[in-house]
Design an enzyme around this catalytic site. Structure first.
Site, short mmCIF file in Angstrom:
data_model
loop_
_atom_site.label_atom_id
_atom_site.label_comp_id
_atom_site.label_asym_id
_atom_site.label_seq_id
_atom_site.Cartn_x
_atom_site.Cartn_y
_atom_site.Cartn_z
N ARG A 123 60.22 41.09 33.54
CA ARG A 123 60.46 39.74 33.02
C ARG A 123 59.15 39.01 32.79
O ARG A 123 58.99 38.29 31.79
CB ARG A 123 61.36 38.97 33.99
CG ARG A 123 61.73 37.57 33.52
CD ARG A 123 62.83 36.97 34.37
NE ARG A 123 62.94 35.54 34.16
CZ ARG A 123 62.67 34.61 35.05
NH1 ARG A 123 62.27 34.96 36.27
NH2 ARG A 123 62.79 33.32 34.77
N HIS A 127 58.14 37.62 29.17
CA HIS A 127 57.97 36.20 28.89
C HIS A 127 56.54 35.83 28.55
O HIS A 127 56.29 34.84 27.85
CB HIS A 127 58.48 35.37 30.07
CG HIS A 127 59.97 35.34 30.18
ND1 HIS A 127 60.67 34.27 30.68
CD2 HIS A 127 60.91 36.25 29.83
CE1 HIS A 127 61.96 34.51 30.64
NE2 HIS A 127 62.13 35.73 30.15
N TRP A 267 73.77 42.44 36.47
CA TRP A 267 74.55 42.90 35.32
C TRP A 267 75.36 44.16 35.65
O TRP A 267 76.35 44.44 34.99
CB TRP A 267 73.63 43.19 34.14
CG TRP A 267 73.15 41.97 33.42
CD1 TRP A 267 73.74 41.38 32.34
CD2 TRP A 267 71.98 41.20 33.70
NE1 TRP A 267 73.01 40.28 31.93
CE2 TRP A 267 71.91 40.14 32.75
CE3 TRP A 267 70.97 41.29 34.67
CZ2 TRP A 267 70.89 39.19 32.74
CZ3 TRP A 267 69.96 40.33 34.66
CH2 TRP A 267 69.92 39.31 33.71
#
Length: 366
Positions: A123, A127, A267
């Site tokens: 991540r 980002h 998820w």
């Protein structure tokens, strides 16, 4: 199936290499094996919550030695304002294979989330890079402005201070590495060490020095939006629909936190294994709105243990996105190949590399 496709994290999962088989038989065998593996992992999840990595992370003593031993070098190579001098050719002084190994040593920690910093490293790399605007030629990982306010405080970046702090001792150990190279390489290491494909990577990013280089808020995806918003964000970076669908498969890793995004849950049942499970779960599970006081999201109807974001559901309902999702759900090899290309492209957006910067294809560690 190649050895890299058989490697899955957590490390407790077996690492076996399948022998070549005729295409049809191999496809069927893979599909059956993944279905059985997912069912087993889901059963484990309900008993133990999300699976943990088998090995503990570096001991506090080891991390302390790493940080302390690097302080002298940090002082020696620091500039007057306290930040190490990183020039256009600083990458020449670094053994990136050693950096890779040191990042890998930081991944596993039983006291963090599901036992691995890998998902948050992915991540961070994502980002740091996904702020690029192809029209204005601004943003991207060059400069690593994600470490400065106000960009570090953008809502989409909540919680990434954890990843930056975890990597900071390596910046001190390797003062010539730029933050942009460190953050993006950490994403590569995480994908590969969690069982994903080999990602081509090259060094040569520089460090921005002032917060005025930060990109404006709103350049990263809003999880509450649908397909139109997703396309607006990714088209601005220069991606097409197939590349977008491949990149979202990284949601097989990690989980959402109410203290960061407001959303909650993983998820799938193996949040520390890089697989095509995001697609198989999205298509094969039944998703219903979650009844709670938090932001609107979906949970799986059978157990309520797993979640999907509104933006995730766009990949099931949009006919063009769904075409790619169905292909990746049926063929993990195809997903890995396309993800490797799209992720490497993402990490290089807006970067002007030196002409002689080498391209690395690191081998995952045993």
């Amino acid at each position: 199936m190649s050895p890299s496709l058989a490697r899955l994290a957590p490390r407790a999962l077996a690492r076996a290499t399948a022998r070549p088989a005729p295409a049809a038989a191999a496809t069927a065998a893979r599909a059956l094996g993944r279905q059985q593996q997912q069912q087993q992992q889901q059963r484990q999840y309900h008993h133990r919550q999300a699976p943990r990595t088998a090995k503990a992370g570096p001991s506090p003593v080891a991390i302390g030695v790493l940080a302390a031993g690097a302080l002298a070098g940090w002082y020696f190579f620091s500039s007057a304002d306290g930040e190490a001098k990183v020039t256009a050719d600083s990458w020449r002084k670094i053994d990136f294979q050693n950096v890779y190994k040191d990042i890998a040593a930081l991944l596993e920690d039983e006291d963090y989330d599901d036992g691995s910093y890998g998902p948050v490293f992915v991540r961070l790399a994502w980002h740091a890079s996904g702020t690029y605007d192809v029209r204005t030629k601004t943003g991207g990982s060059d400069g690593a402005t994600i470490r400065f306010a106000p960009e570090s405080g953008h809502g989409a970046n909540a919680g990434l201070d954890v990843a930056r702090a975890r990597l900071e001792p390596l910046k001190k150990k390797y003062p010539h590495i730029s933050y942009g190279d460190l953050y993006t390489l950490a994403g590569v290491v995480a994908v590969q060490e969690l069982g994903g494909p080999t990602i081509r990577w090259r060094p040569g990013r520089t460090d921005g020095k002032v917060a005025t280089d930060c990109t404006p808020d709103g350049r990263l995806p809003d999880a509450a939006q649908g397909a139109s918003h997703v396309r607006d964000i990714f088209y601005r970076m220069g991606f097409n629909d197939q590349e977008i669908a491949a990149l979202v498969g990284a949601h097989a890793l990690g989980r959402c936190h109410t203290t960061r995004s407001g959303y909650d849950g993983p998820w799938n049942a193996s949040p520390t294994a890089f697989t095509n499970f995001f697609y198989t779960e999205l298509l094969d599970n039944t998703w219903v709105p979650k009844k709670w006081s938090g932001p609107f999201q979906y949970v799986d109807k059978p157990s309520g243990a797993f979640m999907m974001l509104p933006a995730d559901m766009a990949f099931k309902t949009d006919p063009v996105f769904r075409t790619h999702v169905e292909r990746y759900a049926a063929d993990q090899d195809a997903f890995f190949a396309d993800f490797a290309k799209a992720f490497a492209k993402l990490l290089e957006l807006g970067v002007q590399f030196p002409a002689d910067a080498p391209v690395y294809e690191f081998k995952a560690l045993d």
